[in-house]
Scaffold this motif. Structure first.
Motif, PDB file in Angstrom:
ATOM      1  N   ILE A  32       0.518  -1.093  -0.226  1.00  0.00           N
ATOM      2  CA  ILE A  32       0.221  -0.102  -0.349  1.00  0.00           C
ATOM      3  C   ILE A  32       0.872   1.012  -0.379  1.00  0.00           C
ATOM      4  O   ILE A  32       0.461   2.445   1.036  1.00  0.00           O
ATOM      5  CB  ILE A  32      -0.953  -0.262   1.330  1.00  0.00           C
ATOM      6  N   GLN A  34       1.195   2.973  -2.399  1.00  0.00           N
ATOM      7  CA  GLN A  34       0.938   3.803  -3.378  1.00  0.00           C
ATOM      8  C   GLN A  34      -0.008   5.090  -3.301  1.00  0.00           C
ATOM      9  O   GLN A  34      -0.027   5.357  -4.053  1.00  0.00           O
ATOM     10  CB  GLN A  34       0.449   3.273  -4.869  1.00  0.00           C
ATOM     11  N   PHE A  35      -0.141   4.607  -1.917  1.00  0.00           N
ATOM     12  CA  PHE A  35      -1.235   5.060  -1.423  1.00  0.00           C
ATOM     13  C   PHE A  35      -0.625   6.566   0.298  1.00  0.00           C
ATOM     14  O   PHE A  35      -0.130   6.522  -0.009  1.00  0.00           O
ATOM     15  CB  PHE A  35      -2.355   4.377  -0.416  1.00  0.00           C
ATOM     16  N   ASP A  36      -1.699   7.629  -0.099  1.00  0.00           N
ATOM     17  CA  ASP A  36      -1.568   8.387   0.685  1.00  0.00           C
ATOM     18  C   ASP A  36      -1.801   7.897   2.308  1.00  0.00           C
ATOM     19  O   ASP A  36      -3.024   7.425   2.099  1.00  0.00           O
ATOM     20  CB  ASP A  36      -1.442   9.613   0.426  1.00  0.00           C
ATOM     21  N   PRO A  77      -4.798  -4.195  -2.965  1.00  0.00           N
ATOM     22  CA  PRO A  77      -3.987  -3.038  -3.833  1.00  0.00           C
ATOM     23  C   PRO A  77      -3.009  -3.445  -4.362  1.00  0.00           C
ATOM     24  O   PRO A  77      -2.346  -2.584  -5.037  1.00  0.00           O
ATOM     25  CB  PRO A  77      -3.408  -2.428  -2.183  1.00  0.00           C
ATOM     26  N   MET A  83      -8.681  -2.308  -7.344  1.00  0.00           N
ATOM     27  CA  MET A  83      -8.174  -0.520  -7.061  1.00  0.00           C
ATOM     28  C   MET A  83      -9.803   0.126  -8.557  1.00  0.00           C
ATOM     29  O   MET A  83     -10.309   1.362  -7.564  1.00  0.00           O
ATOM     30  CB  MET A  83      -7.378   0.095  -6.977  1.00  0.00           C
ATOM     31  N   ARG A  87     -12.760   2.632  -6.969  1.00  0.00           N
ATOM     32  CA  ARG A  87     -12.170   4.201  -7.139  1.00  0.00           C
ATOM     33  C   ARG A  87     -13.741   4.463  -7.416  1.00  0.00           C
ATOM     34  O   ARG A  87     -14.649   5.952  -7.567  1.00  0.00           O
ATOM     35  CB  ARG A  87     -11.386   4.667  -8.054  1.00  0.00           C
ATOM     36  N   ASN A 102      -5.535   8.667  -4.558  1.00  0.00           N
ATOM     37  CA  ASN A 102      -4.434   7.879  -3.741  1.00  0.00           C
ATOM     38  C   ASN A 102      -4.849   8.461  -2.405  1.00  0.00           C
ATOM     39  O   ASN A 102      -3.948   7.267  -1.751  1.00  0.00           O
ATOM     40  CB  ASN A 102      -3.227   8.649  -4.292  1.00  0.00           C
ATOM     41  N   ASP A 103      -5.418   8.266  -1.445  1.00  0.00           N
ATOM     42  CA  ASP A 103      -5.661   8.520  -0.253  1.00  0.00           C
ATOM     43  C   ASP A 103      -6.859   7.480   0.315  1.00  0.00           C
ATOM     44  O   ASP A 103      -8.298   7.044  -0.093  1.00  0.00           O
ATOM     45  CB  ASP A 103      -6.665   9.828   0.291  1.00  0.00           C
ATOM     46  N   LEU A 104      -6.107   6.912   1.689  1.00  0.00           N
ATOM     47  CA  LEU A 104      -6.113   5.309   1.606  1.00  0.00           C
ATOM     48  C   LEU A 104      -7.146   5.603   3.015  1.00  0.00           C
ATOM     49  O   LEU A 104      -8.364   5.163   2.622  1.00  0.00           O
ATOM     50  CB  LEU A 104      -5.467   4.114   1.616  1.00  0.00           C
TER      51      LEU A 104
END
Length: 187
Positions: A32, A34-36, A77, A83, A87, A102-104
């Motif tokens: 994970i 790749q996520f904020d 993820p 994903m 979204r 990109n916010d998890l």
């Protein structure tokens, strides 16, 4: 993407840099990065207020998770297709979601509450924090242990697998902490 790690409590001293490294390792193992994500270490009054506001439970707790995506099944993820579906599902609720795709989500750790449990169990605070961060991240991915026994087992096994990998890389034994938490919640 980025990790926002904040220790905004001053009651319990712990190695914040080590915790940040542990959190980054967990993110890598869970695929994970790749996520904020934000992880906030807070005091009992803050986590109690959050617990009361969002869960209608007026008491401090160990970890609270606030996922960005509201999904019916846990997300994978590592699957771009999975994903994209998450979204798309989120954008149905709010079209502006694409800009924040990109916010998890966010997790909050009640550090004094966790420290007090560590004093009772004898487990190191740093190991308990790894277990609870993994648990919080699992919630951000859509895992839920409160809906059914099957979902509980699925989440537990997912977390246990991540902790096994963490232990192998770090040389620690966080799975023992996870097992103890599990045993305490059964009774």
């Amino acid at each position: 993407m980025s990790l926002l790690f904040r220790n905004i409590q001053t009651i319990v001293r712990f190695n914040v840099n080590k915790m940040r490294r542990d959190v980054e390792l967990i993110r890598s193992l869970m695929k994970i990065r790749q996520f904020d994500i934000s992880v906030s270490c807070v005091d009992n009054s803050t986590i109690r207020a959050l617990n009361k506001r969002f869960r209608n439970t007026d008491e401090a707790t160990d970890v609270l998770s606030f996922p960005f995506y509201n999904v019916s099944e846990p997300m994978d993820p590592s699957s771009e297709e999975n994903m994209a579906l998450a979204r798309k599902e989120a954008a149905k609720e709010d079209p502006s979601i694409e800009a924040m795709a990109n916010d998890l989500g966010d997790i909050y750790l009640g550090i004094p509450y966790i420290r007090d449990r560590c004093r009772r169990t004898g487990f190191p605070l740093e190991d308990e924090l790894v277990v609870l961060t993994t648990h919080g991240f699992a919630h951000l991915l859509g895992y839920d242990h409160e809906t059914s026994l099957e979902d509980f087992k699925k989440m537990y096994l997912f977390e246990f697998g991540i902790l096994a990998q963490f232990d192998q890389v770090s040389g620690r034994n966080t799975r023992k902490v996870k097992e103890a938490i599990f045993d305490n919640r059964k009774t």
